[in-house]
Design an enzyme around this catalytic site. Structure first.
Site, PDB file in Angstrom:
ATOM      1  N   TYR A  65       0.825  -1.197   0.000  1.00 27.34           N
ATOM      2  CA  TYR A  65       0.000   0.000   0.000  1.00 27.34           C
ATOM      3  C   TYR A  65       0.869   1.262   0.000  1.00 27.34           C
ATOM      4  O   TYR A  65       1.581   1.554   0.967  1.00 27.34           O
ATOM      5  CB  TYR A  65      -0.937   0.022   1.205  1.00 27.34           C
ATOM      6  CG  TYR A  65      -1.851  -1.169   1.318  1.00 27.34           C
ATOM      7  CD1 TYR A  65      -2.139  -1.965   0.216  1.00 27.34           C
ATOM      8  CD2 TYR A  65      -2.439  -1.507   2.534  1.00 27.34           C
ATOM      9  CE1 TYR A  65      -2.984  -3.062   0.320  1.00 27.34           C
ATOM     10  CE2 TYR A  65      -3.293  -2.596   2.641  1.00 27.34           C
ATOM     11  CZ  TYR A  65      -3.550  -3.373   1.538  1.00 27.34           C
ATOM     12  OH  TYR A  65      -4.385  -4.457   1.658  1.00 27.34           O
ATOM     13  N   LEU A 212     -18.013  -3.414   1.843  1.00 27.48           N
ATOM     14  CA  LEU A 212     -18.995  -2.474   1.303  1.00 27.48           C
ATOM     15  C   LEU A 212     -18.913  -2.397  -0.216  1.00 27.48           C
ATOM     16  O   LEU A 212     -19.286  -1.392  -0.830  1.00 27.48           O
ATOM     17  CB  LEU A 212     -18.813  -1.095   1.939  1.00 27.48           C
ATOM     18  CG  LEU A 212     -18.990  -1.073   3.465  1.00 27.48           C
ATOM     19  CD1 LEU A 212     -18.801   0.329   4.012  1.00 27.48           C
ATOM     20  CD2 LEU A 212     -20.352  -1.633   3.870  1.00 27.48           C
ATOM     21  N   GLY A 215     -17.244   0.394  -2.378  1.00 21.34           N
ATOM     22  CA  GLY A 215     -17.915   1.687  -2.330  1.00 21.34           C
ATOM     23  C   GLY A 215     -19.332   1.684  -2.865  1.00 21.34           C
ATOM     24  O   GLY A 215     -20.078   2.643  -2.629  1.00 21.34           O
ATOM     25  N   SER A 219     -22.808   5.360   1.373  1.00 20.50           N
ATOM     26  CA  SER A 219     -23.865   6.370   1.236  1.00 20.50           C
ATOM     27  C   SER A 219     -23.822   7.066  -0.116  1.00 20.50           C
ATOM     28  O   SER A 219     -24.853   7.535  -0.621  1.00 20.50           O
ATOM     29  CB  SER A 219     -23.747   7.398   2.362  1.00 20.50           C
ATOM     30  OG  SER A 219     -22.461   7.983   2.375  1.00 20.50           O
TER      31      SER A 219
END
Length: 342
Positions: A65, A212, A215, A219
């Site tokens: 990373y 999730l 993305g 939300s």
């Protein structure tokens, strides 16, 4: 066989080898890598410190990373909280001369571990994963080198990432594996082809990354046209013009299911992942303190099993549109395949 959905989650800790952690940790990758321009060092620091305040104890990074930058960030910011956290990193895949290279040779693993210890500002890594299986090196050799790190006191527990049930069992026969980190979410069901069950049978925690859905189930879903050139989702079929509109429609149905019972969509998605078994831990990543708090709040929510089952019927390996990676990347990965191709 798929685990039967249960009801909700709680703050009861879950076990990873010798450690007990909350069921939700933090994936640190997107603070330095893979999702376009990273946040400023100051913003990344605020996020990490907020995570500590919110009760996160499992922090997940890797040599890959930011080609070392993420380990340096995590090490610098969390050095003063070292005794409160479980620090996880990965070897076997790193940046070499500006390129991502998979290298599971024992000598590379030993060198990478020493470099990680220096960047993380610690004398021991709590959980050290083989980031990818190097198909040119038997997994027994890679894990054997990692076992030497445990014997030397440089690592406390071992893990594997993006591998199959067969590879997990081979590695576990060399040295106990504490954690298997594979992608797992409503739209990425690969663990249900074998590793979810194998991990449970062996006493291995299944650490779900991207719970999730890269993305999609947050939300604000990503706009593929607005992704920067360095965002890995630009090369993922599920975000392509051929498939993304259909996946957004599935997201819309899930959002309504969540909203009808007063949950946010990320909370429903995380609750579903955590319901797959008491050996499952999720490590969503975020750059937003408010989203971090929203994710952690799922630990205080009880979600009925039928609601989770409904979510699972809407989005699964049969309804998702597109493969999770392109063919070149899929060829590098040892996990079982599922979902629609394309």
């Amino acid at each position: 066989m798929t685990a039967a959905p249960g009801s909700g989650t709680s703050r009861s800790p879950r076990r990873i080898g010798p450690f007990e952690v909350p069921a939700v940790g933090l994936g640190c990758m997107n603070l330095s890598h893979a999702y376009g321009v990273p946040p400023t060092p100051e913003a990344a620091e605020r996020l990490l410190l907020a995570a500590v305040e919110e009760g996160v104890t499992l922090f997940d990074t890797a040599a890959l990373y930011g080609f070392g930058a993420n380990e340096e960030l995590v090490g610098r910011v969390l050095a003063g909280h070292r005794e409160r956290i479980v620090l996880a990193s990965k070897c076997g895949m790193a940046g070499v001369d500006g390129r991502r290279v998979i290298d599971g040779r024992p000598e590379t693993i030993r060198r990478t571990a020493d470099e990680a210890l220096a960047r993380l500002r610690t004398d021991v890594i709590d959980l050290y994963y083989l980031h990818r299986l190097d198909r040119a090196v038997p997994v027994e050799e890679s894990v054997g080198a990692m076992a030497e790190l445990v014997e030397a006191g440089k690592v406390r527990a071992l893990g594997l990432s993006e591998v199959s049930a067969t590879t997990l069992r081979k590695a576990h026969a060399v040295h106990p594996v504490a954690a298997l980190q594979n992608e797992y979410s409503l739209w990425s069901r690969n663990p249900e082809q074998g590793t979810l069950t194998a991990a449970r049978e062996l006493g291995v925690a299944l650490v779900a990354f991207s719970p999730l859905a890269r993305g999609l189930l947050t939300s604000t879903p990503p706009d593929p046209d607005g992704l920067s050139s360095g965002d890995i989702r630009r090369g993922m079929p599920r975000f392509g013009a051929r498939h993304y509109p259909a996946n957004l429609e599935l997201r819309r149905v899930l959002w309504k299911i969540a909203d009808d019972v007063g949950l946010t969509l990320p909370q429903l998605a995380l609750a579903w992942v955590l319901s797959r078994g008491p050996h499952v831990v999720a490590i969503p990543g975020t750059r937003s303190v408010s989203h971090l708090r929203e994710n952690m709040a799922v630990l205080d929510v009880e979600v009925p099993g039928e609601l989770l089952a409904s979510a699972g019927r809407v989005l699964n390996d049969a309804t998702v549109h597109g493969a999770r990676y392109n063919e070149a990347t899929l060829a590098e990965i040892d996990t079982e395949r599922c979902g629609r191709a394309g």
